[in-house]
Each structure stands twice: as structure tokens, then as C-alpha cells.
Scaffold this motif. Structure first.
Motif, PDB file in Angstrom:
ATOM      1  N   ARG A  82     -47.231 -75.575  43.666  1.00  0.00           N
ATOM      2  CA  ARG A  82     -46.557 -76.686  44.339  1.00  0.00           C
ATOM      3  C   ARG A  82     -45.596 -77.428  43.412  1.00  0.00           C
ATOM      4  NH1 ARG A  82     -51.639 -78.912  48.040  1.00  0.00           N
ATOM      5  NH2 ARG A  82     -51.426 -77.308  49.665  1.00  0.00           N
ATOM      6  N   THR A  85     -42.189 -76.238  44.030  1.00  0.00           N
ATOM      7  CA  THR A  85     -41.534 -76.878  45.165  1.00  0.00           C
ATOM      8  C   THR A  85     -40.945 -78.224  44.761  1.00  0.00           C
ATOM      9  OG1 THR A  85     -43.069 -75.805  46.706  1.00  0.00           O
ATOM     10  CG2 THR A  85     -41.863 -77.721  47.516  1.00  0.00           C
ATOM     11  N   ALA A 105     -46.082 -78.351  54.701  1.00  0.00           N
ATOM     12  CA  ALA A 105     -46.868 -77.189  54.309  1.00  0.00           C
ATOM     13  C   ALA A 105     -46.942 -76.116  55.387  1.00  0.00           C
ATOM     14  CB  ALA A 105     -48.280 -77.622  53.921  1.00  0.00           C
ATOM     15  N   LEU A 135     -46.540 -84.214  46.832  1.00  0.00           N
ATOM     16  CA  LEU A 135     -46.359 -83.446  45.604  1.00  0.00           C
ATOM     17  C   LEU A 135     -46.373 -84.313  44.355  1.00  0.00           C
ATOM     18  CD1 LEU A 135     -43.437 -81.168  46.843  1.00  0.00           C
ATOM     19  CD2 LEU A 135     -45.855 -80.548  46.671  1.00  0.00           C
ATOM     20  N   ASP A 214     -49.655 -82.540  42.732  1.00  0.00           N
ATOM     21  CA  ASP A 214     -49.624 -81.393  41.832  1.00  0.00           C
ATOM     22  C   ASP A 214     -48.500 -81.495  40.804  1.00  0.00           C
ATOM     23  OD1 ASP A 214     -51.716 -80.468  43.261  1.00  0.00           O
ATOM     24  OD2 ASP A 214     -50.763 -78.657  44.012  1.00  0.00           O
TER      25      ASP A 214
END
Length: 254
Positions: A82, A85, A105, A135, A214
Motif C-alpha cells: 500500500r 499506492t 480498495a 494510507l 501503511d
């Protein structure tokens, strides 16, 4: 190329995400040129806009006013990590100030827009429970960093139970992140150097509450326009330096 298949190797992942970065960047460029102010509409001049004479004329297009950036699409939702991303969103969209990062997601946002017309409560529940994944956050100056040296002094204090304190400084061209667990809140204090703006005006201290994920908290001192050397080897070294700063590659980010 086989666009409907999934990456079969790590190199394929890097290629797919590089293409996704450019696609998102171009989509944002197109989006920012689409809105047009209504003729005769009255505009309220904010203090932040007065302190930033180079700000965009339409507040709806001012990235410093964007508090949440959501990524949607298979390339982001199905990334192996993640933090990849989050890095894709930061590189492609170049957020300014303090911005929360999230992703769709399950690629449900287009459908929830339709569901919201008939069942807004159900749409909100699906959005919060099954769709959005937080995130982390991104901290970046407004505009390009023409100056060299330290952009800001950073302090981060996590909220209970651990009450951990961290301090650092963000220099022009730097990219690094502090890990902050999913759901953990922290108080962020930014003391900009003279003439540097982090969303409240040049030199104005910014206090914000950020939430971990993350990607933790990403500190991006590269400025609005990414530096891009003409020499290929220099470009490779620079990209590797950025990826180390994100935590995508092992190495020393300094």
C-alpha cells in the motif's frame, strides 16, 4: 503488452506503476483545466490567498486546500504494497500542505455515487466500512522550492497511549517518511523557514492532526515541479533516492 493481465515480476510492477503515475498526472491536469468560474460570481478573498499571490485564481483548484486525496483504479487497489499506492499518489498529484491519503480498495466509488442518490446512508456505510483504506498523510510545501536548505522544522507527537515525540527538519529536495501505525493519531507541528508556505501562508506555523497508515507520514520537500535531470544515469539515481525515501527500496535516503 497485455493490459488485462497482472504483473508477473517486480519489474512489471514498476512499469505498471510508472504508467499509472503518468495517467493520473495527465488526468489531474485535464481536471484542473475543466472547471470554469461562473460569470459575475463573487469571490471571497481569504487571508491565505492574500499571503500567496501566486496561488491559483480558483480556490477549488488550489491543492493546498485539498485535505483528502483518494486514489481509485486497479493499478492502485491491487499494488503489492500500500505504500506503493501512496507514493504513486504523491508523485502524480503533487499534494501541497498537509494531505490525508486514501485509496478505493474495491473500486466502488463510481457505484457508490449512484447508490447515494437512492440510499445515502447505505452508501456512506459501504464507503467507510468496505471501500476507503487510509494510507497515511503527506506533508509538502506549496509551489516550487526555489530556495535551498531547510524548509521547515517538524515535530510529531503521537496521541495516547504511547505519547511518543519525534523531531526533524525537512530540507529542499528531501523525501522521507515516519512510520505511524494504522489508525494511530498524531499532532503535527510545522515551523516553516522564512518565505516557505505549508498551506497557511509564507512562514506561518501549521498545526494539524494526522492519522497513520501503511505509508505513515510522508515528508516531501521536492516542490511542485519534480526535478528531472537530463542525464539518464542521474535520473535513475534520483528515482532510486526517492524510492528509498518512501521505503520501497533498501538503502540510505541521505
Amino acid at each position: 503488452f497485455r493490459p488485462t493481465t497482472v504483473p508477473a515480476s517486480e519489474q512489471d510492477v514498476w512499469i505498471e506503476q510508472a504508467v499509472a503515475r503518468e495517467a493520473v498526472r495527465l488526468a489531474l491536469v485535464q481536471h484542473r483545466t475543466t472547471p470554469v468560474r461562473l460569470s459575475g460570481a463573487r469571490r471571497e478573498q481569504t487571508m491565505a490567498a492574500r499571503l500567496r499571490p501566486d496561488a491559483l485564481p480558483d480556490e477549488s483548484l488550489d491543492l493546498a486546500e485539498v485535505s483528502l486525496l483518494i486514489g481509485s483504479g486497479g493499478g492502485m487497489a491491487h499494488a503489492p504494497r500500500r505504500v506503493q499506492t501512496a507514493a504513486l499518489l504523491v508523485d502524480a498529484c503533487r499534494p501541497e500542505g498537509v494531505t490525508a491519503l486514501a485509496m478505493d480498495a474495491e473500486f466502488l466509488l463510481p457505484h457508490l455515487g449512484q447508490l447515494g442518490n437512492v440510499a445515502p446512508v447505505a452508501a456512506a456505510e459501504v464507503l467507510q466500512g468496505d471501500c476507503l483504506v487510509h494510507l497515511g498523510s503527506c506533508v509538502a510545501p506549496v509551489g516550487d522550492c526555489d530556495s535551498e536548505g531547510v524548509l521547515a522544522q517538524i515535530q510529531l507527537r503521537t496521541v495516547l497511549p504511547d505519547d511518543e515525540r519525534r523531531e526533524g527538519e525537512l530540507a529542499a529536495g528531501d523525501l522521507w517518511r515516519w512510520q505511524l501505525p494504522q489508525g494511530q493519531s498524531a499532532e503535527l507541528l510545522i515551523r516553516p523557514s522564512v518565505g516557505i508556505d505549508f498551506g497557511a501562508g509564507p512562514g506561518v506555523v501549521v498545526e494539524a492532526l494526522v492519522t497513520g497508515g501503511d505509508a505513515g507520514v510522508i515528508f516531501d520537500g521536492r516542490g511542485r515541479s519534480l526535478p528531472w535531470p537530463s542525464a539518464e544515469l542521474a535520473r535513475r539515481q534520483l528515482v532510486r533516492h526517492w524510492y528509498v525515501g518512501y521505503g520501497l527500496l533498501e538503502g540510505d535516503a541521505s
